[in-house]
Scaffold this motif. Structure first.
Motif, mmCIF file in Angstrom:
data_model
loop_
_atom_site.group_PDB
_atom_site.id
_atom_site.type_symbol
_atom_site.label_atom_id
_atom_site.label_comp_id
_atom_site.label_asym_id
_atom_site.label_seq_id
_atom_site.Cartn_x
_atom_site.Cartn_y
_atom_site.Cartn_z
ATOM 1 N N SER A 20 37.893 35.594 50.881
ATOM 2 C CA SER A 20 38.524 36.864 50.518
ATOM 3 C C SER A 20 38.451 37.850 51.683
ATOM 4 O O SER A 20 39.386 38.643 51.888
ATOM 5 C CB SER A 20 37.875 37.454 49.266
ATOM 6 O OG SER A 20 36.479 37.556 49.408
ATOM 7 N N LEU A 23 41.212 37.025 53.977
ATOM 8 C CA LEU A 23 42.484 37.435 53.381
ATOM 9 C C LEU A 23 42.722 38.932 53.596
ATOM 10 O O LEU A 23 43.815 39.356 54.006
ATOM 11 C CB LEU A 23 42.471 37.108 51.886
ATOM 12 C CG LEU A 23 43.804 37.174 51.158
ATOM 13 C CD1 LEU A 23 44.699 36.031 51.578
ATOM 14 C CD2 LEU A 23 43.580 37.127 49.649
ATOM 15 N N VAL A 27 45.499 38.842 56.541
ATOM 16 C CA VAL A 27 46.798 38.832 55.850
ATOM 17 C C VAL A 27 47.221 40.235 55.439
ATOM 18 O O VAL A 27 48.394 40.598 55.561
ATOM 19 C CB VAL A 27 46.750 37.894 54.627
ATOM 20 C CG1 VAL A 27 48.083 37.923 53.870
ATOM 21 C CG2 VAL A 27 46.407 36.468 55.045
ATOM 22 N N TRP A 215 51.472 39.079 44.399
ATOM 23 C CA TRP A 215 50.824 37.930 45.017
ATOM 24 C C TRP A 215 49.599 37.539 44.196
ATOM 25 O O TRP A 215 48.753 38.373 43.893
ATOM 26 C CB TRP A 215 50.386 38.263 46.442
ATOM 27 C CG TRP A 215 51.520 38.708 47.321
ATOM 28 C CD1 TRP A 215 52.005 39.984 47.459
ATOM 29 C CD2 TRP A 215 52.313 37.885 48.173
ATOM 30 N NE1 TRP A 215 53.058 40.000 48.351
ATOM 31 C CE2 TRP A 215 53.268 38.720 48.804
ATOM 32 C CE3 TRP A 215 52.309 36.514 48.472
ATOM 33 C CZ2 TRP A 215 54.198 38.236 49.706
ATOM 34 C CZ3 TRP A 215 53.241 36.035 49.375
ATOM 35 C CH2 TRP A 215 54.176 36.883 49.990
ATOM 36 N N TRP A 217 46.409 34.943 44.316
ATOM 37 C CA TRP A 217 45.659 34.011 45.159
ATOM 38 C C TRP A 217 44.671 33.235 44.306
ATOM 39 O O TRP A 217 43.872 33.813 43.571
ATOM 40 C CB TRP A 217 44.932 34.770 46.270
ATOM 41 C CG TRP A 217 45.891 35.364 47.256
ATOM 42 C CD1 TRP A 217 46.469 36.607 47.201
ATOM 43 C CD2 TRP A 217 46.419 34.733 48.427
ATOM 44 N NE1 TRP A 217 47.311 36.789 48.269
ATOM 45 C CE2 TRP A 217 47.299 35.655 49.043
ATOM 46 C CE3 TRP A 217 46.224 33.491 49.026
ATOM 47 C CZ2 TRP A 217 47.984 35.359 50.219
ATOM 48 C CZ3 TRP A 217 46.908 33.194 50.196
ATOM 49 C CH2 TRP A 217 47.779 34.117 50.781
ATOM 50 N N LYS A 274 49.553 31.423 45.556
ATOM 51 C CA LYS A 274 49.168 30.824 46.825
ATOM 52 C C LYS A 274 47.696 30.424 46.832
ATOM 53 O O LYS A 274 46.917 30.875 46.003
ATOM 54 C CB LYS A 274 49.468 31.794 47.978
ATOM 55 C CG LYS A 274 50.949 32.173 48.092
ATOM 56 C CD LYS A 274 51.248 32.865 49.408
ATOM 57 C CE LYS A 274 51.076 31.929 50.569
ATOM 58 N NZ LYS A 274 51.494 32.542 51.850
ATOM 59 N N ILE A 276 44.099 30.463 48.510
ATOM 60 C CA ILE A 276 43.282 31.288 49.389
ATOM 61 C C ILE A 276 42.632 30.457 50.494
ATOM 62 O O ILE A 276 42.269 30.982 51.544
ATOM 63 C CB ILE A 276 42.214 32.052 48.576
ATOM 64 C CG1 ILE A 276 41.640 33.214 49.395
ATOM 65 C CG2 ILE A 276 41.128 31.115 48.078
ATOM 66 C CD1 ILE A 276 40.799 34.176 48.597
ATOM 67 N N PRO A 279 45.910 30.251 53.534
ATOM 68 C CA PRO A 279 46.726 31.451 53.310
ATOM 69 C C PRO A 279 48.096 31.444 53.994
ATOM 70 O O PRO A 279 48.972 32.203 53.588
ATOM 71 C CB PRO A 279 45.845 32.578 53.867
ATOM 72 C CG PRO A 279 44.888 31.911 54.785
ATOM 73 C CD PRO A 279 44.645 30.555 54.228
ATOM 74 N N TYR A 280 48.282 30.603 54.989
ATOM 75 C CA TYR A 280 49.561 30.612 55.696
ATOM 76 C C TYR A 280 50.490 29.492 55.253
ATOM 77 O O TYR A 280 51.595 29.349 55.772
ATOM 78 C CB TYR A 280 49.321 30.545 57.213
ATOM 79 C CG TYR A 280 48.524 31.732 57.715
ATOM 80 C CD1 TYR A 280 49.079 33.019 57.740
ATOM 81 C CD2 TYR A 280 47.201 31.584 58.116
ATOM 82 C CE1 TYR A 280 48.345 34.108 58.161
ATOM 83 C CE2 TYR A 280 46.458 32.681 58.544
ATOM 84 C CZ TYR A 280 47.027 33.935 58.559
ATOM 85 O OH TYR A 280 46.296 35.020 58.977
#
Length: 445
Positions: A20, A23, A27, A215, A217, A274, A276, A279-280
């Motif tokens: 996290s 992230l 991000v 979003w 995660w 998505k 975690i 993440p990409y």
């Protein structure tokens, strides 16, 4: 800060906060609105402690001490908010142990205290990593209102109205962590929201912000064509329409709350699920676009540990509304109701764990004048195929039941919605995995 991010319970698996942290920093550039779910294992500990207290078992206090041991990596006991929260939990549990009962408002205070401890844990960890712009809030503080007359279900309209005012006060350069366990009632009592409330809170905040995207995660790479714990060859679904997603979530609301999906569909907000851990990587996008792939079926969803209770009477139609009302107030999880064309039978598919509660409800309130008898089939599994591509496509049902028949599996009941996006059936639990593999192989390539 025009979008909302939800950190699901699986995003905190094992209390691995490095994920996290990465992230937030890499991000989201160390700012934004993040709706936080309590990790599942912590929630289980609290539920266990409350159950013990209601039994009059003093070991409920020990469960709380075990809960705090999860946070030994940081010296949280020197944190005044944590210290006060822990004492409040023990005080409420002590009272509950004595009277063998816990009132909704006191239960709400317990969950508020637990969430305070977890949010302080996150804040301390991020501060240790150099993030000093973290602010924490609870659901009732951001304007989330629950209806005590409807089992503390979140009231969408009032909550959206109130949360708009709250969001205007936030600093766009802060990391705003919003807990999702509590809401306030009309008379300002704090109560625990229903399971899946974090999805609704995140959706309400997205609507209040006029956001384009939400979003989510999690610990998985997106929505899958089947449960990957059962089928190792399940594939990630790249795109889903709102309608397909609602069908999936209605069958399995643990993925995402279908009421929250209805809310963001109405506002045209795109939902991204998505991983975690990656993440990409692309996750699953849910939007108003209708994506027809080479597979007319997008997902095969299954539910286990179910029971069927069949109500038998001369004419059951007049009391159906009363039965549905009683179910909604009882907390029984039921998945579908199927009525015979004659009206003499009604089939309810429910969680097996709720069967005794439902049976008692039927016997006390409805047996006699209209319902003469009932029968029960235990240990069944429901399987459904879902996809926009099934609309108007001939032969889908024959392929579905042909795949099951080739495995020698008996179908107990057939389920089909009017939307043509969903066809399903009920079988014995012993045949569930075999049927799931056969159906997935038939439709997913």
């Amino acid at each position: 800060m025009r979008e909302v991010v939800k950190l699901s319970s699986s995003a905190f698996a094992g209390l691995n906060l490095e994920l996290s942290y990465n992230l937030l920093t890499k991000v989201y550039d160390k700012k934004g609105i993040f709706v936080v779910s309590l990790p599942s294992f912590l929630r289980t500990k609290i539920e266990r402690s409350l159950d013990l207290a209601k039994e009059g078992n003093s070991s409920a206090i020990d469960e709380i001490e075990n809960f705090m041991s999860s946070f030994q990596t940081l010296n949280l006991k020197s944190n005044k908010n944590v210290e006060n929260s822990l004492e409040e939990i023990k005080e409420i549990l002590g009272l509950a142990i004595k009277i063998k009962e816990i009132y909704p408002s006191l239960e709400g205070r317990v969950y508020l205290a637990v969430e305070t401890i977890f949010l302080e844990f996150l804040k301390e960890y991020f501060a240790m990593k150099g993030l000093n712009n973290v602010k924490t809030f609870h659901g009732h503080e951001v304007g989330i209102i629950s209806d005590t007359l409807a089992a503390n279900e979140i009231m969408i309209g009032p909550s959206t109205f109130k949360s708009k005012s709250f969001l205007e006060t936030l600093n766009e350069d802060d990391i705003n962590l919003i807990g999702s366990l509590t809401a306030s009632t009309a008379d300002n009592k704090i109560v625990k929201v229903q399971k899946g409330g974090s999805d609704i809170i995140a959706s309400i905040l997205s609507v209040s912000l006029d956001a384009k995207r939400l979003w989510v995660w999690t610990g998985v790479k997106g929505l899958m064509t089947a449960d990957p714990q059962v089928l190792q060859d399940a594939k990630k679904i790249e795109n889903l329409s709102y309608n397909e997603a609602i069908e999936i979530f209605s069958l399995n609301p643990t993925i995402f709350n279908p009421k929250a999906m209805d809310l963001i569909k109405a506002k045209g907000i795109e939902l991204f699920i998505k991983n975690i851990n990656e993440p990409y990587e692309n996750g699953t996008k849910i939007s108003g676009e209708r994506h027809i792939s080479s597979n007319i079926v997008k997902a095969v969803v299954h539910l286990e540990n179910l029971s069927i209770i069949t109500l038998i009477g001369s004419e059951l139609r007049p009391i159906l509304s009363n039965i549905l009302s009683a179910l909604s107030h009882s907390g029984v999880n039921f998945y579908t109701i199927i009525q015979s064309t004659s009206g003499s039978e009604v089939n309810l598919i429910v969680d097996k764990k709720d069967l005794n509660k439902l049976r008692n409800l039927i016997e006390i309130h409805f047996m006699g004048e209209k319902i003469q008898d009932y029968r029960i089939v235990n240990d069944v599994c429901a399987i459904s195929i879902i996809g926009e591509g099934m609309k108007g496509t001939p032969g889908v049902a024959s392929r579905l039941f042909g795949a099951v028949a080739r495995e020698g599996i008996n179908v107990i009941m057939i389920i089909q919605g009017s939307s043509e996006l969903n066809i399903g059936f009920v079988i014995n639990s012993s045949d569930c995995q075999k049927a799931l593999r056969a159906v997935h192989k038939e439709f997913i390539r």
